[in-house]
Write a protein that holds these residues in place. Structure first.
Motif: not given
Length: 227
Positions: A155, A160, A163-164
């Motif tokens: 990620a 991202q 997302l992480a």
């Protein structure tokens, strides 16, 4: 190499790339986390639990681990929630999927988060490896921390951020709730023991205070009866 961020984005102030030298920083943070963990266990948590009446080393170690897990993963989950809700960071949209590979760096806060989370997972892996493999959930914990570190590293490379943060929340919230439940149950048992001991002490003290009075009354009545 061990004390500062490498790979700054020269075209965007306050942004960084990821690279091989970050591994050294992750290893350094991991060693510090392991040192802090050992110090908390030895000098704070186990003595505190001993004062609460937990005499067995195995019980002290187990309860100290639950308290440590609850504290550390609460901070981790809060940072993940902060990352998810921070508007400055990239969204989950596919338009930002390759932001890390397109030449644009990630915000400083996101790099701090990724490196810190990877160090935390690595420290937990080291702690799990030195434990008895017959303990419940041994291989499950190894798999979770290993996969979490890999997903967070990916990620970070892809930029991202949200997302992480979602991955961290999904992993850490159940861990925090389980640790809180275990700690509350253990503390309830310890407090019950302490209350029983206090009640016993009060009963003994009351008996010691009332005994001379009872003896005096008994002797006085005997003397009156003799006269």
């Amino acid at each position: 190499m061990f004390t500062a961020f490498d790979y700054p984005d020269l075209d965007n102030d306050g942004r960084y790339h990821f690279g091989g030298k970050d591994i050294a920083l992750v290893v350094l943070i991991t060693s510090k986390l392991l040192f802090v963990r050992a110090g908390l266990f030895r000098y704070i948590l186990r003595p505190l639990l001993r004062c609460l009446g937990v005499q067995s080393f195995e019980r002290q170690q187990g309860m100290a681990e639950q308290v440590y897990t609850g504290l550390v993963y609460s901070v981790s989950a809060i940072s993940g929630a902060y990352l998810v809700g921070w508007p400055r960071l990239d969204s989950l949209g596919l338009e930002s999927l390759w932001s890390g590979a397109s030449g644009e760096g990630v915000p400083t806060e996101f790099k701090v988060f990724v490196l810190g989370q990877c160090a935390l997972r690595l420290a937990e892996l080291v702690a799990v490896f030195v434990e008895d493999e017959n303990r419940p959930g041994y291989y499950r914990r190894i798999a979770i921390h290993y996969l979490a570190a890999g997903v967070l590293a990916c990620a970070g490379l892809l930029g991202q951020a949200k997302l992480a943060g979602l991955v961290v929340l999904a992993i850490d919230l159940p861990t925090v709730m389980a640790a809180a439940s275990g700690v509350s149950s253990a503390l309830s048992a310890c407090l019950q023991q302490v209350m029983n001991a206090v009640a016993g002490g009060i009963a003994v003290a009351s008996a010691l205070v009332l005994l001379p009075s009872l003896v005096y009354v008994f002797v006085s009545r005997r003397i009156i009866c003799i006269h």
